[in-house]
Design an enzyme around this catalytic site. Structure first.
Site, PDB file in Angstrom:
ATOM      1  N   TYR A 155       5.977 -11.836   5.668  1.00  9.94           N
ATOM      2  CA  TYR A 155       4.929 -11.200   4.849  1.00  9.94           C
ATOM      3  C   TYR A 155       4.604 -12.225   3.660  1.00  9.94           C
ATOM      4  O   TYR A 155       5.376 -12.513   2.804  1.00  9.94           O
ATOM      5  CB  TYR A 155       5.223  -9.991   4.148  1.00  9.94           C
ATOM      6  CG  TYR A 155       4.119  -9.084   3.327  1.00  9.94           C
ATOM      7  CD1 TYR A 155       2.780  -9.693   3.490  1.00  9.94           C
ATOM      8  CD2 TYR A 155       4.675  -8.044   2.473  1.00  9.94           C
ATOM      9  CE1 TYR A 155       1.657  -8.833   2.711  1.00  9.94           C
ATOM     10  CE2 TYR A 155       3.525  -7.269   1.877  1.00  9.94           C
ATOM     11  CZ  TYR A 155       2.064  -7.883   1.808  1.00  9.94           C
ATOM     12  OH  TYR A 155       1.119  -7.034   1.269  1.00  9.94           O
ATOM     13  N   LYS A 170       2.227 -11.527   8.617  1.00 13.23           N
ATOM     14  CA  LYS A 170       0.976 -10.691   7.880  1.00 13.23           C
ATOM     15  C   LYS A 170       0.803 -11.932   6.836  1.00 13.23           C
ATOM     16  O   LYS A 170       1.330 -12.283   5.932  1.00 13.23           O
ATOM     17  CB  LYS A 170       1.250  -9.702   7.256  1.00 13.23           C
ATOM     18  CG  LYS A 170      -0.040  -8.895   6.580  1.00 13.23           C
ATOM     19  CD  LYS A 170       0.478  -7.693   5.741  1.00 13.23           C
ATOM     20  CE  LYS A 170      -0.689  -7.377   4.974  1.00 13.23           C
ATOM     21  NZ  LYS A 170      -0.276  -6.042   4.122  1.00 13.23           N
ATOM     22  N   VAL A 197      -3.770  -6.195   9.815  1.00 13.07           N
ATOM     23  CA  VAL A 197      -3.026  -5.136   8.624  1.00 13.07           C
ATOM     24  C   VAL A 197      -3.904  -4.600   7.632  1.00 13.07           C
ATOM     25  O   VAL A 197      -4.212  -5.361   6.543  1.00 13.07           O
ATOM     26  CB  VAL A 197      -1.886  -5.609   8.397  1.00 13.07           C
ATOM     27  CG1 VAL A 197      -0.813  -4.557   7.689  1.00 13.07           C
ATOM     28  CG2 VAL A 197      -1.072  -6.430   9.700  1.00 13.07           C
ATOM     29  N   THR A 211       0.769  -1.211  -0.086  1.00  9.37           N
ATOM     30  CA  THR A 211      -0.043  -0.047  -0.044  1.00  9.37           C
ATOM     31  C   THR A 211       0.847   1.298   0.002  1.00  9.37           C
ATOM     32  O   THR A 211       0.509   2.413  -0.554  1.00  9.37           O
ATOM     33  CB  THR A 211      -1.143  -0.095   1.111  1.00  9.37           C
ATOM     34  OG1 THR A 211      -1.809  -1.225   1.364  1.00  9.37           O
ATOM     35  CG2 THR A 211      -1.712   1.218   1.211  1.00  9.37           C
TER      36      THR A 211
END
Length: 294
Positions: free
Chosen positions: A135, A164, A205, A47
């Site tokens: 991640y 995540k 998240v 993002t």
């Protein structure tokens, strides 16, 4: 072990048209998020347009953000490199600068085996020596850290504090069963976040927390209070907004929504993205209006 509970906003990075970080807008966005009581912040994830920025601008974003946050909430920095070299360089910079943890993406393009992923993360663990989150986002990387591999990593890494998880909901559930009591399992999926938090995920998240942080904080608090039905109903109420924001590339619709909601984010740096389509903008407008955001 570092506790990372609640809502972590995956911050957009305010960038000027020349690609430099908009320092004033970044500081304002940080203040906005902290004022709206998110539990932690992620800088430079997907993002945050990590891949659109030069390494020098990433360094600058880290320096600005660490100073602005000033330890008020945990600050996690993302690193989205395809291999070891630049990943180590950036992680070591962030450690020295004062980041609380690194969110390290699975290496991509040259796709390793599960054993190779173990060695990669163990190398990060040894060389960087600071809290690390995995991640895992296989729908973007075509690399998937399987739950049994995460189990191995909990045994072999001294600095592993979380993951995540953006794989299928069933995989996230398996993670909760196998390592939910050992590390912070965080979901990165808006559409299953409430369900997974109700099952035991420590938090979420969320990219959409850039524009509706209050909603996400409320949903998390409802889950923690055992008000699962109310949290689920709220999630369903926001479903169409989230669907609109993710209907194309998601960063452009998200930044458009932030602009409409008056959330500071600076100028757009779209390439290789394109501006949100008119029909997407209209959809976002309808949902923001319906929800009382604008």
């Amino acid at each position: 072990m570092m506790k990372l509970e609640g809502i972590m906003t995956a911050l957009v990075t305010p960038l000027k048209q020349d690609g430099t970080v908009d320092e004033g807008a970044l500081k304002a966005l940080i203040e906005y998020q902290i004022a709206h009581k998110v539990n932690s912040l992620l800088l430079l994830g997907g993002t945050g347009e990590y891949t659109s920025m030069t390494m020098e601008e990433r360094f600058r974003a880290v320096d600005i953000t660490i100073k602005a946050v000033n330890k008020r909430v945990p600050l996690i920095v993302g690193v989205l490199e395809p291999g070891v070299g630049e990943c180590l360089k950036f992680c070591k910079y962030c450690r020295q600068a004062g980041a609380d943890a690194m969110l390290v993406l699975t290496p991509y393009y040259i796709m390793g085996t599960q054993d190779a992923l173990v060695e990669f993360y163990c190398t990060m663990d040894r060389e960087v020596d600071m809290p690390i989150l995995i991640y895992n986002i296989p729908y973007r990387t075509n690399v998937n850290v399987l739950p049994d591999t995460v189990v191995r990593l909990t045994r072999e890494m001294k600095n592993l504090v979380g993951i995540k998880e953006c794989a299928a909901m069933s995989q996230a559930m398996e993670l909760l069963v196998k390592v939910g009591d050992k590390i912070n399992v965080l979901t990165g999926d808006e559409f299953s976040a409430v369900s997974l938090m109700a099952m035991g995920a420590k938090g979420a998240v969320m990219a959409t927390a850039n524009v509706v942080p209050d909603a996400w904080v409320k949903m998390y608090e409802l889950v923690k209070a055992g008000e699962i039905k109310q949290a689920m109903d709220m999630s369903l109420d926001y479903f169409s907004l989230f669907k609109a924001l993710f209907s194309e590339n998601y960063i452009s619709p998200l930044k458009y929504a932030m602009d409409k909601a008056g959330v500071p984010w600076g100028e757009a740096k779209l390439l290789p993205l394109l501006e949100a389509k008119d029909e997407t903008k209209a959809w976002v407008d309808r949902e923001l209006t319906r929800l009382g955001v604008i």
